[in-house]
Motif scaffolding. Structure first.
Motif, mmCIF file in Angstrom:
data_model
loop_
_atom_site.group_PDB
_atom_site.id
_atom_site.type_symbol
_atom_site.label_atom_id
_atom_site.label_comp_id
_atom_site.label_asym_id
_atom_site.label_seq_id
_atom_site.Cartn_x
_atom_site.Cartn_y
_atom_site.Cartn_z
ATOM 1 N N GLY A 35 0.818 -1.200 0.000
ATOM 2 C CA GLY A 35 0.000 0.000 0.000
ATOM 3 C C GLY A 35 0.853 1.252 0.000
ATOM 4 O O GLY A 35 2.004 1.247 -0.422
ATOM 5 N N LYS A 36 0.295 2.322 0.511
ATOM 6 C CA LYS A 36 0.948 3.627 0.504
ATOM 7 C C LYS A 36 2.087 3.635 1.516
ATOM 8 O O LYS A 36 1.862 3.538 2.717
ATOM 9 C CB LYS A 36 -0.089 4.680 0.847
ATOM 10 N N LEU A 37 3.310 3.756 1.028
ATOM 11 C CA LEU A 37 4.469 3.684 1.911
ATOM 12 C C LEU A 37 5.141 5.034 2.107
ATOM 13 O O LEU A 37 6.087 5.133 2.863
ATOM 14 C CB LEU A 37 5.496 2.695 1.351
ATOM 15 N N HIS A 38 4.702 6.083 1.426
ATOM 16 C CA HIS A 38 5.301 7.405 1.623
ATOM 17 C C HIS A 38 4.197 8.425 1.886
ATOM 18 O O HIS A 38 3.047 8.224 1.525
ATOM 19 C CB HIS A 38 6.122 7.823 0.402
ATOM 20 N N THR A 39 4.582 9.504 2.522
ATOM 21 C CA THR A 39 3.613 10.546 2.804
ATOM 22 C C THR A 39 3.652 11.595 1.703
ATOM 23 O O THR A 39 4.675 11.788 1.053
ATOM 24 C CB THR A 39 3.903 11.224 4.144
ATOM 25 N N ILE A 40 2.549 12.278 1.504
ATOM 26 C CA ILE A 40 2.481 13.336 0.515
ATOM 27 C C ILE A 40 3.059 14.590 1.141
ATOM 28 O O ILE A 40 2.633 15.006 2.223
ATOM 29 C CB ILE A 40 1.026 13.565 0.069
#
Length: 103
Positions: A35-40
């Motif tokens: 899934g999403k592994l980095h932050t925006i």
């Protein structure tokens, strides 16, 4: 009284291995599918692609008359950000707002 206690003797035979340490590492495909592994990132100028861009054939630094303007206390001023000057740039929320000079 304190009594020194020695470690229990190890049983004879091959060394024991925990089941948690014997597992192989997960494949690279499994890690990428988590899934999403980095932050925006939400930096100081995020979302200002059009707001802080200069118009066609108006690029470059502002003229000296921009710096020579005189403002008196109580004057109504429009806050218009010049993207070619980053020092002292207000936050993007204030671009286009009207305020009163107070100091």
């Amino acid at each position: 009284w304190l009594k020194a206690v020695s470690a229990p003797p190890s049983p004879p035979g091959p060394p024991r291995v925990s089941c948690l340490t014997a597992r192989p590492a997960p494949a690279a495909d499994t890690v990428a599918a988590m899934g999403k592994l980095h932050t925006i990132s939400r930096g100081y100028r995020s979302g200002t692609r059009n707001k802080f861009s200069k118009k066609y054939r108006s690029k470059g630094m502002p003229g000296t008359s921009r710096y020579m303007a005189v403002f008196r206390r109580g004057d109504y001023v429009d806050i218009v950000v010049d993207p070619s000057v980053q020092k002292g740039m207000p936050f993007s929320f204030y671009h286009g707002r009207t305020g009163v000079v107070f100091n």
